[in-house]
Design a protein around this motif. Structure first.
Motif, PDB file in Angstrom:
ATOM      1  N   LEU A 122      75.270  13.499  -9.017  1.00 50.84           N
ATOM      2  CA  LEU A 122      74.488  13.409  -7.791  1.00 50.84           C
ATOM      3  C   LEU A 122      75.262  12.770  -6.645  1.00 50.84           C
ATOM      4  O   LEU A 122      74.739  12.656  -5.529  1.00 50.84           O
ATOM      5  N   GLY A 123      76.495  12.320  -6.912  1.00 49.83           N
ATOM      6  CA  GLY A 123      77.291  11.691  -5.860  1.00 49.83           C
ATOM      7  C   GLY A 123      77.062  10.216  -5.707  1.00 49.83           C
ATOM      8  O   GLY A 123      77.441   9.633  -4.678  1.00 49.83           O
ATOM      9  N   MET A 124      76.463   9.567  -6.704  1.00 50.06           N
ATOM     10  CA  MET A 124      76.245   8.118  -6.673  1.00 50.06           C
ATOM     11  C   MET A 124      77.533   7.459  -7.181  1.00 50.06           C
ATOM     12  O   MET A 124      77.690   7.209  -8.368  1.00 50.06           O
ATOM     13  N   ARG A 125      78.439   7.135  -6.271  1.00 49.65           N
ATOM     14  CA  ARG A 125      79.804   6.748  -6.629  1.00 49.65           C
ATOM     15  C   ARG A 125      79.936   5.303  -7.092  1.00 49.65           C
ATOM     16  O   ARG A 125      80.920   4.950  -7.737  1.00 49.65           O
ATOM     17  N   ASN A 126      78.994   4.456  -6.770  1.00 53.68           N
ATOM     18  CA  ASN A 126      79.150   3.035  -7.055  1.00 53.68           C
ATOM     19  C   ASN A 126      78.059   2.489  -7.970  1.00 53.68           C
ATOM     20  O   ASN A 126      77.656   1.337  -7.860  1.00 53.68           O
ATOM     21  N   THR A 127      77.577   3.343  -8.861  1.00 53.16           N
ATOM     22  CA  THR A 127      76.472   2.965  -9.739  1.00 53.16           C
ATOM     23  C   THR A 127      76.889   3.066 -11.198  1.00 53.16           C
ATOM     24  O   THR A 127      77.517   4.041 -11.604  1.00 53.16           O
ATOM     25  N   THR A 128      76.523   2.067 -11.980  1.00 50.40           N
ATOM     26  CA  THR A 128      76.661   2.114 -13.438  1.00 50.40           C
ATOM     27  C   THR A 128      75.373   1.584 -14.044  1.00 50.40           C
ATOM     28  O   THR A 128      74.860   0.541 -13.619  1.00 50.40           O
ATOM     29  N   PHE A 129      74.849   2.320 -15.019  1.00 44.57           N
ATOM     30  CA  PHE A 129      73.604   1.945 -15.676  1.00 44.57           C
ATOM     31  C   PHE A 129      73.881   1.466 -17.092  1.00 44.57           C
ATOM     32  O   PHE A 129      74.804   1.949 -17.757  1.00 44.57           O
TER      33      PHE A 129
END
Length: 539
Positions: free
Chosen positions: A128-135
Motif C-alpha cells: 500500500l506504500g506505507m514505507r515507515n510502518t512495522t507491525f
C-alpha cells in the motif's frame, strides 16, 4: 524505559490529505515513527476485508477463539478460549468498540497465529506504500518495534475508503450488535460533533497518547486527517477538527479524482515465514496462489425494504409464471408468510452495511480541474496558541478507560524523537474559560438574543494594549472561524495574542488583542500581503 515527561507527553504528529487526489494539505512530523495504538486495527480490518473478497474466509465463518486472543487486555469484547463466534461480530467489535481480543481473534483466524498475521500486515503495508510502518500484532498494544507514522495511517484510511466502499460505513456506526453484546463506538463524540464526519479510528496507549484518523465529507470535498500524541479525548478531537477545517479551507472545490491503483497483495500461503528464533530451523512453504475469483458481496442498502420489495416481486413473478391452477386462499396466505420470512432471513445475512445509495457508495468523479493544485502547508515549529488552550478543555469521557493498554505493569518503550513543543504545552494544567467557543466544533447558529463578548482564553497581555481587527462578520461563528484560521496561518507573528469576538450593532468584529504596537503592525502587514483584511487597533 522513557523518562516520566515523555511518558506523559507523547510526540505530536499530524497530516491532512485531500482524499480525492492524495494531495497533502498540511503536515507536521508526518514521517516520524511513533506508536500507532489502535489505529493498527485499520490494517487488521483491511486484511479481513481482503480475505473475504478473495474467498479465504467469509462473514459467516465461525471463528474458534484462541488462547492468545482470549488473553488480551482491555478494551475487550469478553471472548473465551475455545468459544466460537462469527467473523462479522469480531469485525464489528474491532472497528466500533476497538476490542483488542476481537482484533487478535481476526488475525489468528486468518493467519493461524500472531506472528504470521503480523508478517501479512507488513507485506500489505508495503504493497500500500506505507514505507515507515512495522507491525507486531493485530490490535496495536504496545510492542517494541510496532511503529507507524501519521502519513502511513492517513494512506491506510484512504485505502479503506476507496478499496472497500461496501464495508466503509461500519466506521460511522454509533452502536452495533457484536453477538455477545451491543458495542458503542469509541469515536462517537467526534462523529456527533463534527459536520460530515464518518470515521475512521481512534487509538490510545500510554506511549502513544490519544490518536485519531478521521475522515469527513462536505459537498464534493473529502478530507482525511491523522493526529498522534493527543493528551485527552477532548483535546485530540478539537485539534483534529481544526485540522479538518484547515483541509476543507485549502482543498480546491473542483479536482479530477485520482483513485489509488489496486495493490498487489499476497495470499496468506505466499507470505514469507516469520523469522525463527536463533537455534531453530524454518523453511518457507508456498502454495500456488489464492482463488481465481471471488464475487464481491452484495451491498446492504441503508433501508432494507428496497431489497425486500425486489425479492418479493421476483418470487411473486416466479409463482405466477407457473402454469398451475390458482391456489386456494389458505395456500396464498401461507406462501405470503413464507416469502416474508425468506426476505427477513436474507436481510439479516449481511451484517456489514454498505452506504445507503443503491448505485455506488464511491464518490462521483469531479469535473476537470479549474485551477492548479495548491502546495502543501507546513506548520511552524513554535507552539500554537490554539494548541495551548485546547489542553484546558474539560474531558467528560476519558477514552483511556475504554481503549488501550491500561495494564499498569506493562513495559513502555522509548519514542524515536523528543516530545514536540506543542505536546509539552498540552500537558500543562489550566482552566478553560466558561465562555470558550471552539469554532471547529460549533455549528452555525442564529445570532444570540443577548449581546455579549466571547473571549477565547484568559488575558495575560501584561500591559500590551494594541491589537488587530480582521473586520466584521455576519455571525459570531463566522468571526470565530476567521480568527481560528488566521491563528493557524500566522502563529509565529501573532504569538500570544488573544482571540476576541466583539459584538457590534453592525455585526461581529474579529479581533486579536494583547499585542505590542510593533507586533500588531507586523501582523497586519503580513495579512494584507496575503490579500486579507486587517486594521491596527490601539488603546
Amino acid at each position: 524505559m522513557i523518562a516520566p515527561l515523555a511518558a506523559s507527553a507523547a510526540p505530536y504528529a499530524a497530516l491532512v490529505m485531500d482524499a480525492r487526489t492524495g494531495e497533502v494539505l498540511y503536515s507536521k512530523n508526518a514521517d516520524t515513527r511513533l506508536h500507532p495504538a489502535s489505529l493498527t486495527k485499520m490494517m487488521t480490518l483491511y486484511i479481513a476485508f481482503t480475505a473475504i473478497e478473495r474467498g479465504e474466509i467469509s462473514l459467516d465463518s465461525m471463528v474458534t477463539v484462541s488462547a492468545n486472543a482470549a488473553s488480551q487486555p482491555p478494551s475487550r469484547l469478553g471472548l473465551r478460549t475455545g468459544q466460537k463466534i462469527a467473523l462479522r461480530y469480531l469485525i464489528r467489535a474491532a472497528a466500533i468498540k476497538s476490542a483488542n481480543d476481537a482484533a487478535a481473534a481476526i488475525g489468528d483466524a486468518i493467519s493461524g497465529d500472531e506472528a504470521h498475521f503480523a508478517a501479512r500486515m507488513n507485506q500489505t503495508a508495503k504493497a500500500l506504500g506505507m514505507r515507515n510502518t512495522t507491525f507486531r500484532n493485530a490490535n496495536g498494544l504496545t510492542r517494541e518495534g510496532h511503529l507507524s507514522t501519521a502519513r502511513d495511517m492517513t494512506l491506510l484510511g484512504r485505502r479503506l475508503f476507496y478499496d472497500f466502499p461496501q464495508y466503509y460505513n461500519i466506521f460511522s456506526r454509533r452502536t452495533a450488535d457484536a453477538g455477545m453484546a451491543k458495542v458503542s463506538n469509541t469515536n462517537r463524540r467526534f462523529l456527533d460533533a463534527y459536520e460530515g464526519a464518518d470515521g475512521i479510528k481512534t487509538g490510545y496507549t500510554v506511549p502513544a497518547g490519544f490518536n485519531l484518523t478521521a475522515s469527513a465529507q462536505r459537498g464534493n470535498k473529502r478530507i482525511i486527517a491523522t493526529m498522534f500524541g493527543g493528551t485527552s479525548t477532548a483535546q485530540r478531537n478539537a485539534k483534529v477538527a481544526e485540522l479538518l477545517d484547515l483541509g476543507f479551507a485549502r482543498a480546491p472545490g473542483r479536482v479530477q479524482e485520482q483513485r489509488p491503483e489496486p495493490p498487489q497483495l499476497l495470499a496468506q500461503a505466499d507470505i514469507e515465514e516469520p523469522s525463527a528464533p536463533s537455534g531453530t530451523s524454518a523453511k518457507t512453504i508456498r502454495v500456488s496462489g489464492a482463488p481465481n475469483r471471488s464475487p464481491r458481496p452484495a451491498p446492504r442498502p441503508g433501508v432494507v425494504s428496497h431489497d425486500a420489495d425486489a425479492i418479493a416481486l421476483a418470487l411473486a413473478a416466479a409463482v405466477t409464471a407457473t402454469p398451475t391452477p390458482p391456489p386456494a386462499p389458505d395456500v396464498v396466505a401461507q406462501a405470503e408468510t413464507e416469502v416474508a420470512a425468506a426476505v427477513e432471513t436474507m436481510a439479516e445475512v449481511v451484517a456489514v452495511a454498505a452506504p445507503a445509495t443503491a448505485s455506488s457508495p464511491r464518490p462521483q468523479p469531479a469535473p476537470r480541474p479549474q485551477a492548479a493544485p495548491q502546495t502543501g502547508f507546513v506548520q511552524a515549529s513554535a507552539p500554537q496558541p490554539e494548541t495551548l488552550e485546547l489542553a484546558a478543555i474539560p474531558d467528560a469521557f476519558d477514552e483511556s478507560l475504554s481503549e488501550g493498554d491500561a495494564v499498569p505493569n506493562e513495559p513502555v518503550f522509548a519514542q524515536s524523537t523528543e516530545p514536540q513543543p506543542e505536546t509539552l504545552a498540552m500537558t500543562k494544567k489550566a482552566t478553560a474559560p466558561e465562555t470558550m467557543v471552539l469554532a471547529a466544533l460549533t455549528p452555525p447558529a442564529p445570532a444570540p438574543q443577548k449581546q455579549r463578548q466571547v473571549v477565547a482564553r484568559a488575558s495575560s497581555s501584561g500591559g500590551r494594549n494594541w491589537g488587530i481587527s480582521l473586520g466584521k462578520y455576519a455571525s459570531q461563528y463566522a468571526a470565530e472561524r476567521a480568527l481560528l484560521q488566521t491563528a493557524l496561518m500566522e502563529s509565529d507573528t501573532l504569538g500570544d495574542a488573544l482571540r476576541k469576538v466583539a459584538t457590534r450593532k453592525t455585526g461581529y468584529e474579529a479581533n486579536f488583542v494583547g499585542m505590542t504596537h510593533e507586533r500588531a503592525e507586523l501582523a497586519c502587514a503580513r495579512l494584507i500581503a496575503r490579500s486579507g483584511d486587517c486594521t491596527v487597533i490601539g488603546p
